[in-house]
Design a protein around this motif. Sequence first.
Motif, short mmCIF file in Angstrom:
data_model
loop_
_atom_site.label_atom_id
_atom_site.label_comp_id
_atom_site.label_asym_id
_atom_site.label_seq_id
_atom_site.Cartn_x
_atom_site.Cartn_y
_atom_site.Cartn_z
N GLU A 1 -5.70 22.41 -41.63
CA GLU A 1 -5.11 23.96 -41.90
C GLU A 1 -5.87 24.93 -41.30
OE1 GLU A 1 -6.41 26.85 -46.40
OE2 GLU A 1 -4.73 25.35 -46.37
N LEU A 2 -7.96 24.54 -41.88
CA LEU A 2 -9.18 24.63 -41.08
C LEU A 2 -9.34 24.98 -38.99
CD1 LEU A 2 -11.28 23.48 -42.98
CD2 LEU A 2 -10.86 25.57 -43.21
N ARG A 3 -8.39 24.07 -38.91
CA ARG A 3 -7.90 23.93 -37.09
C ARG A 3 -6.85 25.05 -36.93
NH1 ARG A 3 -3.92 21.22 -34.69
NH2 ARG A 3 -3.47 19.78 -36.11
N GLU A 4 -5.96 25.02 -37.86
CA GLU A 4 -4.45 25.64 -37.14
C GLU A 4 -4.86 26.96 -37.53
OE1 GLU A 4 -1.58 24.23 -40.12
OE2 GLU A 4 -0.81 22.89 -38.28
N GLN A 5 -6.68 27.37 -38.70
CA GLN A 5 -6.90 28.77 -38.97
C GLN A 5 -7.39 29.63 -37.10
OE1 GLN A 5 -8.65 29.27 -42.87
NE2 GLN A 5 -7.15 28.56 -43.65
N LYS A 6 -7.52 27.99 -36.46
CA LYS A 6 -8.95 28.80 -35.52
C LYS A 6 -7.73 28.54 -34.37
CE LYS A 6 -13.07 27.21 -35.24
NZ LYS A 6 -14.16 27.96 -35.31
N GLY A 7 -6.62 28.56 -34.39
CA GLY A 7 -5.62 28.57 -33.26
C GLY A 7 -6.10 27.73 -32.51
N GLU A 8 -6.44 26.35 -32.95
CA GLU A 8 -6.68 24.44 -31.25
C GLU A 8 -6.02 23.81 -32.18
OE1 GLU A 8 -11.93 25.98 -31.52
OE2 GLU A 8 -11.09 24.33 -32.77
N THR A 9 -5.67 23.03 -30.71
CA THR A 9 -5.24 21.52 -31.24
C THR A 9 -6.16 20.70 -31.84
OG1 THR A 9 -6.25 21.45 -28.65
CG2 THR A 9 -3.80 22.76 -28.72
N GLN A 10 -5.92 19.70 -31.78
CA GLN A 10 -6.45 18.64 -32.53
C GLN A 10 -7.42 18.31 -31.07
OE1 GLN A 10 -4.20 15.30 -33.49
NE2 GLN A 10 -4.20 16.50 -35.24
N ALA A 11 -7.00 18.29 -29.31
CA ALA A 11 -7.44 18.08 -28.48
C ALA A 11 -9.50 18.70 -28.33
CB ALA A 11 -7.41 17.99 -27.46
N GLU A 12 -8.83 20.27 -28.97
CA GLU A 12 -9.98 21.15 -28.32
C GLU A 12 -10.69 20.91 -29.84
OE1 GLU A 12 -7.00 24.94 -26.60
OE2 GLU A 12 -7.28 24.31 -28.83
N THR A 13 -10.13 20.80 -30.62
CA THR A 13 -11.44 21.16 -31.37
C THR A 13 -12.22 19.39 -31.48
OG1 THR A 13 -10.49 22.20 -33.31
CG2 THR A 13 -12.06 21.32 -34.34
N ALA A 14 -11.51 18.15 -31.34
CA ALA A 14 -12.42 17.04 -31.56
C ALA A 14 -12.98 16.87 -30.04
CB ALA A 14 -11.68 15.68 -30.95
N LYS A 15 -12.87 17.58 -28.76
CA LYS A 15 -14.10 18.45 -27.44
C LYS A 15 -14.78 19.05 -28.86
CE LYS A 15 -14.42 19.84 -23.27
NZ LYS A 15 -13.65 20.23 -21.97
N ALA A 16 -15.30 20.50 -28.92
CA ALA A 16 -16.06 20.76 -29.58
C ALA A 16 -16.38 20.29 -30.46
CB ALA A 16 -15.68 22.12 -30.43
N LEU A 17 -16.21 19.59 -31.61
CA LEU A 17 -17.19 18.11 -32.07
C LEU A 17 -17.75 17.31 -31.16
CD1 LEU A 17 -14.78 18.38 -35.60
CD2 LEU A 17 -17.22 19.80 -34.37
N GLY A 18 -17.23 17.23 -29.83
CA GLY A 18 -17.78 15.35 -29.03
C GLY A 18 -17.96 14.49 -30.11
N ILE A 19 -16.23 14.42 -30.13
CA ILE A 19 -15.72 13.17 -30.19
C ILE A 19 -14.40 12.56 -29.70
CG2 ILE A 19 -16.93 13.29 -32.91
CD1 ILE A 19 -14.29 13.95 -34.09
N ALA A 20 -13.38 11.92 -29.80
CA ALA A 20 -12.44 11.49 -29.16
C ALA A 20 -11.35 11.86 -30.58
CB ALA A 20 -11.53 10.21 -29.69
N ARG A 21 -10.14 12.79 -29.52
CA ARG A 21 -9.47 13.22 -30.55
C ARG A 21 -8.62 11.93 -31.47
NH1 ARG A 21 -4.22 12.68 -31.72
NH2 ARG A 21 -4.06 11.19 -29.83
N THR A 22 -8.71 11.05 -30.91
CA THR A 22 -7.40 10.02 -32.31
C THR A 22 -9.12 9.90 -33.26
OG1 THR A 22 -9.38 8.05 -30.72
CG2 THR A 22 -6.66 8.79 -31.05
#
Length: 64
Positions: free
Chosen positions: A7-28
């Motif tokens: 829900e939080l990710r979708e509220q930011k309008g991001e994909t899992q890949a975008e969020t993971a990249k911003a956090l410095g972790i793998a999408r998986t």
Amino acid sequence: MKYLLKELREQKGETQAETAKALGIARTTYSRWERDLSSVSFSKALALARYFNVRLSEIKLKAD
């Protein structure tokens, strides 16, 4: 936790890949957290809380 992170990710309008990249972790890794297949360490929970601007208590922590 899985529904909150998604829900939080979708509220930011991001994909899992975008969020993971911003956090410095793998999408998986992020995907596993979002689907509640693995727990989040304290340091990563803190990063998630800051990134999504929520309380740390709202992020499920890994029992160490």
